[in-house]
Every structure is written in C-alpha cells, then in structure tokens.
Design a protein around this motif. Structure first.
Motif, PDB file in Angstrom:
ATOM      1  N   ILE A  16       0.865  -1.173   0.000  1.00  0.00           N
ATOM      2  CA  ILE A  16       0.000   0.000   0.000  1.00  0.00           C
ATOM      3  C   ILE A  16       0.907   1.229   0.000  1.00  0.00           C
ATOM      4  CG2 ILE A  16      -1.730   1.322   1.307  1.00  0.00           C
ATOM      5  CD1 ILE A  16      -2.899  -1.231   0.210  1.00  0.00           C
ATOM      6  N   VAL A  17       0.666   2.174  -0.900  1.00  0.00           N
ATOM      7  CA  VAL A  17       1.467   3.391  -0.948  1.00  0.00           C
ATOM      8  C   VAL A  17       1.354   4.107   0.398  1.00  0.00           C
ATOM      9  CG1 VAL A  17       1.745   5.631  -2.081  1.00  0.00           C
ATOM     10  CG2 VAL A  17       1.167   3.638  -3.435  1.00  0.00           C
ATOM     11  N   SER A  18       2.486   4.518   0.950  1.00  0.00           N
ATOM     12  CA  SER A  18       2.515   5.151   2.276  1.00  0.00           C
ATOM     13  C   SER A  18       2.037   6.599   2.231  1.00  0.00           C
ATOM     14  CB  SER A  18       3.936   5.126   2.829  1.00  0.00           C
ATOM     15  OG  SER A  18       4.373   3.813   3.005  1.00  0.00           O
ATOM     16  N   TYR A  19       1.281   6.953   3.240  1.00  0.00           N
ATOM     17  CA  TYR A  19       0.802   8.321   3.434  1.00  0.00           C
ATOM     18  C   TYR A  19       1.909   9.115   4.127  1.00  0.00           C
ATOM     19  CZ  TYR A  19      -1.812  12.035   5.818  1.00  0.00           C
ATOM     20  OH  TYR A  19      -2.254  13.232   6.302  1.00  0.00           O
ATOM     21  N   ILE A  20       2.223  10.293   3.623  1.00  0.00           N
ATOM     22  CA  ILE A  20       3.248  11.148   4.229  1.00  0.00           C
ATOM     23  C   ILE A  20       2.600  12.292   5.010  1.00  0.00           C
ATOM     24  CG2 ILE A  20       5.251  12.631   3.755  1.00  0.00           C
ATOM     25  CD1 ILE A  20       5.718   9.688   2.959  1.00  0.00           C
ATOM     26  N   GLY A  21       1.596  12.926   4.418  1.00  0.00           N
ATOM     27  CA  GLY A  21       0.932  14.049   5.074  1.00  0.00           C
ATOM     28  C   GLY A  21      -0.157  14.613   4.192  1.00  0.00           C
ATOM     29  N   ALA A  22      -0.682  15.776   4.608  1.00  0.00           N
ATOM     30  CA  ALA A  22      -1.760  16.413   3.853  1.00  0.00           C
ATOM     31  C   ALA A  22      -1.552  17.919   3.870  1.00  0.00           C
ATOM     32  CB  ALA A  22      -3.120  16.063   4.453  1.00  0.00           C
ATOM     33  N   CYS A  23      -2.146  18.576   2.893  1.00  0.00           N
ATOM     34  CA  CYS A  23      -2.132  20.029   2.783  1.00  0.00           C
ATOM     35  C   CYS A  23      -3.587  20.472   2.625  1.00  0.00           C
ATOM     36  CB  CYS A  23      -1.296  20.441   1.580  1.00  0.00           C
ATOM     37  SG  CYS A  23      -1.174  22.221   1.365  1.00  0.00           S
ATOM     38  N   LEU A  24      -3.971  21.503   3.356  1.00  0.00           N
ATOM     39  CA  LEU A  24      -5.354  21.960   3.282  1.00  0.00           C
ATOM     40  C   LEU A  24      -5.578  23.016   2.206  1.00  0.00           C
ATOM     41  CD1 LEU A  24      -6.194  22.099   7.088  1.00  0.00           C
ATOM     42  CD2 LEU A  24      -6.751  20.308   5.440  1.00  0.00           C
ATOM     43  N   ASP A  25      -4.531  23.766   1.831  1.00  0.00           N
ATOM     44  CA  ASP A  25      -4.699  24.813   0.831  1.00  0.00           C
ATOM     45  C   ASP A  25      -3.526  24.805  -0.136  1.00  0.00           C
ATOM     46  OD1 ASP A  25      -5.802  26.969  -0.504  1.00  0.00           O
ATOM     47  OD2 ASP A  25      -4.824  28.440   0.808  1.00  0.00           O
ATOM     48  N   PRO A  26      -3.656  24.215  -1.313  1.00  0.00           N
ATOM     49  CA  PRO A  26      -4.844  23.539  -1.830  1.00  0.00           C
ATOM     50  C   PRO A  26      -4.972  22.156  -1.206  1.00  0.00           C
ATOM     51  CG  PRO A  26      -3.064  23.319  -3.412  1.00  0.00           C
ATOM     52  CD  PRO A  26      -2.550  24.184  -2.278  1.00  0.00           C
ATOM     53  N   PRO A  27      -6.189  21.613  -1.138  1.00  0.00           N
ATOM     54  CA  PRO A  27      -6.363  20.294  -0.533  1.00  0.00           C
ATOM     55  C   PRO A  27      -5.691  19.201  -1.354  1.00  0.00           C
ATOM     56  CG  PRO A  27      -8.443  21.122  -1.406  1.00  0.00           C
ATOM     57  CD  PRO A  27      -7.431  22.204  -1.571  1.00  0.00           C
ATOM     58  N   CYS A  28      -4.781  18.485  -0.717  1.00  0.00           N
ATOM     59  CA  CYS A  28      -4.120  17.371  -1.393  1.00  0.00           C
ATOM     60  C   CYS A  28      -3.499  16.441  -0.362  1.00  0.00           C
ATOM     61  CB  CYS A  28      -3.053  17.865  -2.370  1.00  0.00           C
ATOM     62  SG  CYS A  28      -1.673  18.691  -1.577  1.00  0.00           S
ATOM     63  N   LEU A  29      -3.249  15.212  -0.774  1.00  0.00           N
ATOM     64  CA  LEU A  29      -2.563  14.238   0.048  1.00  0.00           C
ATOM     65  C   LEU A  29      -1.134  14.107  -0.454  1.00  0.00           C
ATOM     66  CD1 LEU A  29      -5.259  11.411   0.261  1.00  0.00           C
ATOM     67  CD2 LEU A  29      -4.752  13.176   1.950  1.00  0.00           C
ATOM     68  N   VAL A  30      -0.190  13.982   0.456  1.00  0.00           N
ATOM     69  CA  VAL A  30       1.203  13.763   0.091  1.00  0.00           C
ATOM     70  C   VAL A  30       1.487  12.288   0.333  1.00  0.00           C
ATOM     71  CG1 VAL A  30       3.599  14.411   0.525  1.00  0.00           C
ATOM     72  CG2 VAL A  30       1.772  16.119   0.783  1.00  0.00           C
ATOM     73  N   MET A  31       1.842  11.581  -0.751  1.00  0.00           N
ATOM     74  CA  MET A  31       2.027  10.139  -0.687  1.00  0.00           C
ATOM     75  C   MET A  31       3.462   9.775  -1.039  1.00  0.00           C
ATOM     76  SD  MET A  31      -1.089   9.416   0.082  1.00  0.00           S
ATOM     77  CE  MET A  31      -1.185   7.657  -0.062  1.00  0.00           C
ATOM     78  N   GLU A  32       3.835   8.547  -0.719  1.00  0.00           N
ATOM     79  CA  GLU A  32       5.142   7.994  -1.070  1.00  0.00           C
ATOM     80  C   GLU A  32       5.397   8.165  -2.564  1.00  0.00           C
ATOM     81  OE1 GLU A  32       6.960   3.440  -1.140  1.00  0.00           O
ATOM     82  OE2 GLU A  32       4.939   3.803  -0.418  1.00  0.00           O
ATOM     83  N   TYR A  33       6.614   8.521  -2.911  1.00  0.00           N
ATOM     84  CA  TYR A  33       6.993   8.664  -4.309  1.00  0.00           C
ATOM     85  C   TYR A  33       7.232   7.273  -4.904  1.00  0.00           C
ATOM     86  CZ  TYR A  33       9.747   9.735  -8.445  1.00  0.00           C
ATOM     87  OH  TYR A  33      10.209   9.802  -9.724  1.00  0.00           O
ATOM     88  N   CYS A  34       6.625   7.006  -6.028  1.00  0.00           N
ATOM     89  CA  CYS A  34       6.800   5.730  -6.714  1.00  0.00           C
ATOM     90  C   CYS A  34       7.498   6.000  -8.037  1.00  0.00           C
ATOM     91  CB  CYS A  34       5.454   5.030  -6.915  1.00  0.00           C
ATOM     92  SG  CYS A  34       4.725   4.538  -5.345  1.00  0.00           S
ATOM     93  N   GLN A  35       8.779   5.718  -8.061  1.00  0.00           N
ATOM     94  CA  GLN A  35       9.643   6.128  -9.162  1.00  0.00           C
ATOM     95  C   GLN A  35       9.243   5.607 -10.523  1.00  0.00           C
ATOM     96  OE1 GLN A  35      13.364   4.643  -7.650  1.00  0.00           O
ATOM     97  NE2 GLN A  35      13.259   2.786  -8.866  1.00  0.00           N
ATOM     98  N   ARG A  36       8.566   4.495 -10.588  1.00  0.00           N
ATOM     99  CA  ARG A  36       8.195   3.952 -11.891  1.00  0.00           C
ATOM    100  C   ARG A  36       6.793   4.360 -12.320  1.00  0.00           C
ATOM    101  NH1 ARG A  36      12.619   1.343 -13.630  1.00  0.00           N
ATOM    102  NH2 ARG A  36      13.710   0.129 -12.083  1.00  0.00           N
ATOM    103  N   GLY A  37       6.097   5.122 -11.501  1.00  0.00           N
ATOM    104  CA  GLY A  37       4.756   5.585 -11.853  1.00  0.00           C
ATOM    105  C   GLY A  37       3.713   4.502 -11.659  1.00  0.00           C
ATOM    106  N   SER A  38       2.711   4.497 -12.514  1.00  0.00           N
ATOM    107  CA  SER A  38       1.624   3.522 -12.383  1.00  0.00           C
ATOM    108  C   SER A  38       1.959   2.232 -13.123  1.00  0.00           C
ATOM    109  CB  SER A  38       0.328   4.106 -12.949  1.00  0.00           C
ATOM    110  OG  SER A  38       0.406   4.217 -14.356  1.00  0.00           O
ATOM    111  N   VAL A  39       1.299   1.166 -12.731  1.00  0.00           N
ATOM    112  CA  VAL A  39       1.451  -0.105 -13.435  1.00  0.00           C
ATOM    113  C   VAL A  39       0.982   0.068 -14.879  1.00  0.00           C
ATOM    114  CG1 VAL A  39       0.650  -2.497 -13.559  1.00  0.00           C
ATOM    115  CG2 VAL A  39       1.263  -1.507 -11.355  1.00  0.00           C
ATOM    116  N   TYR A  40      -0.092   0.828 -15.064  1.00  0.00           N
ATOM    117  CA  TYR A  40      -0.580   1.095 -16.417  1.00  0.00           C
ATOM    118  C   TYR A  40       0.518   1.750 -17.254  1.00  0.00           C
ATOM    119  CZ  TYR A  40      -3.214   3.032 -20.284  1.00  0.00           C
ATOM    120  OH  TYR A  40      -3.647   3.347 -21.537  1.00  0.00           O
ATOM    121  N   GLY A  41       1.218   2.731 -16.677  1.00  0.00           N
ATOM    122  CA  GLY A  41       2.300   3.405 -17.395  1.00  0.00           C
ATOM    123  C   GLY A  41       3.443   2.468 -17.741  1.00  0.00           C
ATOM    124  N   VAL A  42       3.794   1.585 -16.802  1.00  0.00           N
ATOM    125  CA  VAL A  42       4.865   0.615 -17.057  1.00  0.00           C
ATOM    126  C   VAL A  42       4.469  -0.323 -18.193  1.00  0.00           C
ATOM    127  CG1 VAL A  42       6.122  -1.345 -16.075  1.00  0.00           C
ATOM    128  CG2 VAL A  42       5.812   0.729 -14.722  1.00  0.00           C
TER     129      VAL A  42
END
Length: 103
Positions: A16-42
């Motif tokens: 499961i991609v790790s949660y790092i933190g959140a920002c309220l303005d603008p609202p977003c979640l900060v998640m673990e960086y996945c260097q290869r991107g999505s499985v679809y992209g690979v």
C-alpha cells in the motif's frame, strides 16, 4: 480529503502506498513517491519500447499481480473494510521493479 487523510494515515502494508501528510490549501494528500509511476504506465510503455518490454518477464508480471492482490486483500480484510474503487492499472503504483503497491 480530511477523512481520506485519516484513513490513509492508519494504513500500514508493504503493498500500500505510504501516506506522508496532507495540505489543506490547496487540498491534497502527500504520498510515497513511486519512481516507476503507475502499473498502467509501465505496461503501456513496454508496448512502445522493446527494452522496457524485455524487462517484463512472466515472473515479474505475476509478481505485479501478486503484490496488487496482497494490497487489495489487506484493504478488504480491515474492519471496516476499505473498498478500493479503482481496480485498473492506473490505480496501482510501481515503486520498484517487482513491487506493486495499491494507491
């Protein structure tokens, strides 16, 4: 995003991609960086690049499927279960060559 951040912060699993933190303005979640991107992209990149395609051996593809299923099983066996509504390859990230994590 606040409720989703609370849920993500509680998740701990190697697939499961790790949660790092959140920002309220603008609202977003900060998640673990996945260097290869999505499985679809690979996978789609491999359809256009012979060198990338050569790296996608059957054992590696089976590992992708195995890792994704372990992440989904973890989400579905939590109490209450988390239903991941994006079961396509774009909803899974590829952090290492043979580790797939559900995001």
């Amino acid at each position: 995003p606040v409720q989703e951040a609370g849920i993500m912060a509680a998740l701990r699993h190697p697939c499961i991609v790790s949660y790092i933190g959140a920002c309220l303005d603008p609202p977003c979640l900060v998640m673990e960086y996945c260097q290869r991107g999505s499985v679809y992209g690979v996978l789609s990149g491999a359809s256009q690049d012979a060198a990338a395609a050569a790296c996608l051996t059957w054992p590696r593809l089976l590992r992708f499927a195995w890792d994704a299923s372990k992440g989904m099983l973890y989400l579905h066996t939590l109490r209450p279960p988390i239903v991941h509504r994006c079961g396509k390859g774009g909803g899974a990230a590829c952090c290492w060559v043979a580790l797939v994590v559900v995001r």
